[in-house]
Design an enzyme around this catalytic site. Structure first.
Site, PDB file in Angstrom:
ATOM      1  N   TRP A   8       0.599  -1.413   0.270  1.00  0.00           N
ATOM      2  CA  TRP A   8      -0.697   0.218  -0.545  1.00  0.00           C
ATOM      3  C   TRP A   8       0.956   1.338   0.184  1.00  0.00           C
ATOM      4  O   TRP A   8       1.618   1.408   0.412  1.00  0.00           O
ATOM      5  CB  TRP A   8      -1.162   0.341   1.445  1.00  0.00           C
ATOM      6  N   PHE A  43      -0.804  -4.946   7.866  1.00  0.00           N
ATOM      7  CA  PHE A  43      -1.368  -6.242   8.714  1.00  0.00           C
ATOM      8  C   PHE A  43      -0.636  -7.245   8.538  1.00  0.00           C
ATOM      9  O   PHE A  43      -0.721  -7.887   9.523  1.00  0.00           O
ATOM     10  CB  PHE A  43      -2.386  -5.901   8.198  1.00  0.00           C
ATOM     11  N   CYS A  66       2.846   1.791   5.441  1.00  0.00           N
ATOM     12  CA  CYS A  66       2.302   3.248   5.248  1.00  0.00           C
ATOM     13  C   CYS A  66       0.932   3.605   5.540  1.00  0.00           C
ATOM     14  O   CYS A  66      -0.145   2.666   4.626  1.00  0.00           O
ATOM     15  CB  CYS A  66       3.042   4.090   4.032  1.00  0.00           C
ATOM     16  N   THR A  72     -12.705   6.538   8.417  1.00  0.00           N
ATOM     17  CA  THR A  72     -12.784   4.651   9.358  1.00  0.00           C
ATOM     18  C   THR A  72     -12.467   4.223  10.654  1.00  0.00           C
ATOM     19  O   THR A  72     -10.910   5.513  10.818  1.00  0.00           O
ATOM     20  CB  THR A  72     -13.054   3.808   8.622  1.00  0.00           C
ATOM     21  N   HIS A  74     -10.739   2.399  11.184  1.00  0.00           N
ATOM     22  CA  HIS A  74      -9.430   0.468  10.233  1.00  0.00           C
ATOM     23  C   HIS A  74      -8.278   0.813  10.347  1.00  0.00           C
ATOM     24  O   HIS A  74      -7.596   0.982  11.037  1.00  0.00           O
ATOM     25  CB  HIS A  74      -9.479   0.477   8.930  1.00  0.00           C
TER      26      HIS A  74
HETATM   27  N1  RBF Z   1      -2.431  -1.084   4.376  1.00  0.00           N
HETATM   28  C1  RBF Z   1      -1.734  -0.086   4.276  1.00  0.00           C
HETATM   29  O1  RBF Z   1      -0.262  -0.935   3.903  1.00  0.00           O
HETATM   30  N2  RBF Z   1      -1.949   0.904   4.768  1.00  0.00           N
HETATM   31  C2  RBF Z   1      -2.618   1.204   4.433  1.00  0.00           C
HETATM   32  O2  RBF Z   1      -3.022   2.326   4.418  1.00  0.00           O
HETATM   33  C3  RBF Z   1      -4.220   0.752   4.307  1.00  0.00           C
HETATM   34  N3  RBF Z   1      -5.414   0.976   3.933  1.00  0.00           N
HETATM   35  C4  RBF Z   1      -6.485  -0.240   4.843  1.00  0.00           C
HETATM   36  C5  RBF Z   1      -7.620  -0.214   4.415  1.00  0.00           C
HETATM   37  C6  RBF Z   1      -8.721  -0.237   4.136  1.00  0.00           C
HETATM   38  C7  RBF Z   1     -10.009   0.052   3.820  1.00  0.00           C
HETATM   39  C8  RBF Z   1      -8.279  -1.652   4.479  1.00  0.00           C
HETATM   40  C9  RBF Z   1      -9.426  -2.841   3.961  1.00  0.00           C
HETATM   41  C10 RBF Z   1      -7.088  -2.739   4.161  1.00  0.00           C
HETATM   42  C11 RBF Z   1      -6.367  -1.078   4.096  1.00  0.00           C
HETATM   43  N4  RBF Z   1      -4.424  -2.128   4.743  1.00  0.00           N
HETATM   44  C12 RBF Z   1      -3.762  -0.901   4.514  1.00  0.00           C
HETATM   45  C13 RBF Z   1      -4.610  -3.148   3.457  1.00  0.00           C
HETATM   46  C14 RBF Z   1      -4.126  -3.697   5.074  1.00  0.00           C
HETATM   47  O3  RBF Z   1      -2.824  -3.686   5.728  1.00  0.00           O
HETATM   48  C15 RBF Z   1      -4.486  -5.317   4.794  1.00  0.00           C
HETATM   49  O4  RBF Z   1      -2.870  -5.647   3.876  1.00  0.00           O
HETATM   50  C16 RBF Z   1      -5.497  -5.933   4.657  1.00  0.00           C
HETATM   51  O5  RBF Z   1      -6.647  -5.458   5.786  1.00  0.00           O
HETATM   52  C17 RBF Z   1      -5.525  -7.240   4.400  1.00  0.00           C
HETATM   53  O6  RBF Z   1      -5.216  -8.083   5.429  1.00  0.00           O
END
Ligand code: RBF
Length: 177
Positions: A8, A43, A66, A72, A74
């Site tokens: 991301w 995550f 990052c 949200t 989240h």
């Molecule tokens: N992963 C990041 O590394 N940075 C983010 O800003 C980020 N924002 C997310 C926002 C939403 C709404 C979702 C659903 C996931 C986001 N993720 C982000 C991905 C998260 O780290 C992970 O890869 C997924 O949730 C799958 O487990």
């Protein structure tokens, strides 16, 4: 050194990655001793760090991510899980894992912290070397012939001021305990 990159916000991660590599190079780490892998998001950093630590192929791990705050909750959940998860891997495996994760309110903040002199990656590379050496010292790997191969003075000029020729000995100084 193992580096794990979240996918991301790729442009931000690219900046952090460049900063990390610049500081690793400055500290004398050769690129052949740096292993990089990529995961979907922040995550997924802790579990991947745990697998990398279990491989016993790295002295230290740098987790790059990052998280940009949205509307949200989240963001908070991922940031919390990521920070706690990375800490858990560090303590349970005794392989230090750097928290190279930006948690910011907007993209502008992320850009600021991933570019130029304020690139946080510049600190994380140095911190990784420090923690990798500390781990080796703590686990008793810094002794005898091995110690002579390692010269922390090159990596940390501020912590290990250069000696003039003939002044004292050149034995590496111990980091940690
Ligand atoms: N992963 C990041 O590394 N940075 C983010 O800003 C980020 N924002 C997310 C926002 C939403 C709404 C979702 C659903 C996931 C986001 N993720 C982000 C991905 C998260 O780290 C992970 O890869 C997924 O949730 C799958 O487990």
């Amino acid at each position: 050194v193992g580096i794990i990159r979240a996918s991301w916000n790729k442009d931000i991660i690219d900046g952090l990655y460049d900063g990390v590599n610049a500081s690793l190079t400055e500290a004398g780490v050769q690129s052949k001793n740096v292993f990089t892998t990529t995961v979907p998001g922040a995550f997924e950093l802790p579990v991947t760090a745990k697998m990398l630590a279990a491989s016993k192929r790295v002295d230290v791990i740098i987790c790059l991510g990052c998280l940009i705050k949205g509307d949200t909750m989240h963001f908070e959940y991922i940031a919390q899980a990521c920070a706690t998860g990375i800490m858990e891997v560090s303590t349970s495996t005794m392989t230090p894992c750097l928290f190279g994760v930006l948690t910011v309110l907007d993209k502008d903040q992320a850009i600021k912290r991933s570019t130029g002199d304020s690139n946080e990656g510049l600190h994380w590379g140095k911190s990784a070397v420090e923690m990798g050496l500390m781990r080796m010292s703590a686990l008793g790997f810094l002794g005898g012939a091995k110690a002579a191969e390692i010269n922390p003075a090159a990596a940390f000029p501020t912590q290990f001021p250069k000696k003039k020729a003939g002044e004292g000995d050149d034995k590496p100084q111990k980091i940690g305990f």
